[in-house]
Write a protein that holds these residues in place. Structure first.
Motif, PDB file in Angstrom:
ATOM      1  N   UNK A  20       0.818  -1.210   0.000  1.00 31.00           N
ATOM      2  CA  UNK A  20       0.000   0.000   0.000  1.00 31.00           C
ATOM      3  C   UNK A  20       0.856   1.267   0.000  1.00 31.00           C
ATOM      4  N   UNK A  21       2.025   1.196   0.617  1.00 31.66           N
ATOM      5  CA  UNK A  21       2.905   2.369   0.705  1.00 31.66           C
ATOM      6  C   UNK A  21       3.221   2.914  -0.676  1.00 31.66           C
ATOM      7  N   UNK A  22       3.628   2.039  -1.586  1.00 28.80           N
ATOM      8  CA  UNK A  22       4.070   2.480  -2.906  1.00 28.80           C
ATOM      9  C   UNK A  22       2.885   2.905  -3.783  1.00 28.80           C
ATOM     10  N   UNK A  23       1.777   2.210  -3.649  1.00 27.50           N
ATOM     11  CA  UNK A  23       0.580   2.573  -4.412  1.00 27.50           C
ATOM     12  C   UNK A  23       0.047   3.935  -3.970  1.00 27.50           C
ATOM     13  N   UNK A  24      -0.061   4.149  -2.659  1.00 26.07           N
ATOM     14  CA  UNK A  24      -0.606   5.399  -2.141  1.00 26.07           C
ATOM     15  C   UNK A  24       0.365   6.559  -2.306  1.00 26.07           C
ATOM     16  N   UNK A  30       2.970  11.659  -2.281  1.00 31.41           N
ATOM     17  CA  UNK A  30       3.638  11.805  -0.992  1.00 31.41           C
ATOM     18  C   UNK A  30       4.838  10.873  -0.956  1.00 31.41           C
ATOM     19  N   UNK A  31       5.912  11.254  -0.265  1.00 31.73           N
ATOM     20  CA  UNK A  31       7.116  10.404  -0.237  1.00 31.73           C
ATOM     21  C   UNK A  31       6.831   9.037   0.375  1.00 31.73           C
ATOM     22  N   UNK A  32       7.476   8.025  -0.191  1.00 30.24           N
ATOM     23  CA  UNK A  32       7.311   6.672   0.331  1.00 30.24           C
ATOM     24  C   UNK A  32       7.740   6.589   1.797  1.00 30.24           C
ATOM     25  N   UNK A  33       8.821   7.315   2.123  1.00 27.18           N
ATOM     26  CA  UNK A  33       9.306   7.282   3.500  1.00 27.18           C
ATOM     27  C   UNK A  33       8.280   7.803   4.493  1.00 27.18           C
ATOM     28  N   UNK A  34       7.537   8.820   4.092  1.00 28.87           N
ATOM     29  CA  UNK A  34       6.484   9.363   4.956  1.00 28.87           C
ATOM     30  C   UNK A  34       5.387   8.329   5.184  1.00 28.87           C
ATOM     31  N   UNK A  35       4.933   7.690   4.099  1.00 34.45           N
ATOM     32  CA  UNK A  35       3.846   6.724   4.226  1.00 34.45           C
ATOM     33  C   UNK A  35       4.306   5.469   4.960  1.00 34.45           C
ATOM     34  N   UNK A  36       5.554   5.067   4.763  1.00 36.87           N
ATOM     35  CA  UNK A  36       6.088   3.923   5.499  1.00 36.87           C
ATOM     36  C   UNK A  36       6.108   4.219   6.995  1.00 36.87           C
TER      37      UNK A  36
END
Length: 266
Positions: A20-24, A30-36
């Motif tokens: 979901x991190x990469x899709x969202x 939004x940066x992947x690091x933020x969502x992770x």
């Protein structure tokens, strides 16, 4: 990078795994690091609520393991982190928490072949509670503090670090206490606290009571840095500290990009 509450709630409700991190990240720019980071905080929060309920079933789960279910299968069956499921199984093998934590870092010392194999797989599959995940979080914390330290050094601002103050025997202290206050947005900043987190309501309220309010009472006005962003309506004004994110340190883009991209997954 501040985030409006509506967008945050949509992202938060849709984040369930690293896929979901990469899709969202692409969908919301939004940066992947933020969502992770948001995902990590969500999993930790959910696990806290679930912990007591899972441990109330520990005898049943241990029996299932003795009957042949693997640690990973039990983790998936209960939606519980694999590392914590491994801890539960080892606890029921009459091992202390200290011994369990040591074995997680010395898998070759586990004599039982089945346990050694299953625990290795459990730790490899756990992005949130394994020793490696903990090391990654500590490393991100160190990277954030390193950027602040460089920012202070480049401006010839004198300061004491948390480690230096603690070495003198003092109690709670921010990451940086400035020798003289500096003016940021009409605030006289005397301390800076670094958090390799996203500043949501839960995290902010926790650290506000645990740290920020006390720092403001002792040292005066300060600044909190949530490296992975924060809710734009986060309550902080008038509480004795400013809240900033990585964009405040825009001149160090290479370092902040490295922090955002540091082992998002493995």
């Amino acid at each position: 990078m501040r985030m409006d509450r509506q967008t945050y709630q949509k992202i938060y409700s849709s984040l369930n795994n690293f896929g979901d991190v990469f899709r969202l990240s692409e969908e919301y720019s939004r940066p992947e690091g933020m969502l992770a980071t948001i995902l990590n905080q969500k999993i930790v929060k959910m696990t806290r609520f679930k912990h007591r309920r899972i441990y109330s079933r520990e005898k049943e789960l241990f029996l299932r393991w003795t009957q042949g279910r693997s640690i990973l299968e039990l983790a998936e069956y209960t939606f519980f982190p694999p590392t914590l499921m491994a801890s539960l199984i080892l606890k029921n093998c009459d091992m202390s928490r200290k011994s369990i934590n040591w074995l997680f870092k010395h898998l070759d010392c586990i004599e039982n072949r089945r346990l050694r194999k299953e625990i290795g797989k459990a730790l490899d599959a756990d992005y949130f509670f394994s020793p490696r995940a903990h090391e990654m979080q500590c490393k991100k914390g160190e990277m954030g503090e390193g950027i602040i330290q460089k920012w202070l050094d480049d401006r010839n601002i004198s300061y004491c670090t948390e480690a230096e103050i603690r070495a003198q025997g003092d109690g709670k202290t921010p990451d940086f206490v400035l020798a003289d206050p500096i003016c940021i947005e009409d605030h006289m900043i005397r301390w800076i606290e670094s958090k390799a987190l996203f500043g949501d309501d839960l995290e902010h309220k926790h650290y506000e009571k645990k740290q920020f309010e006390e720092y403001a009472d002792i040292f005066g006005e300060g600044m909190v840095v949530y490296w992975y962003g924060y809710l734009e309506d986060l309550q902080s004004e008038g509480e004795g500290y400013l809240v900033k994110d990585h964009s405040f340190f825009g001149e160090y883009k290479e370092q902040t990009d490295e922090l955002f991209n540091y082992l998002v997954y493995w």
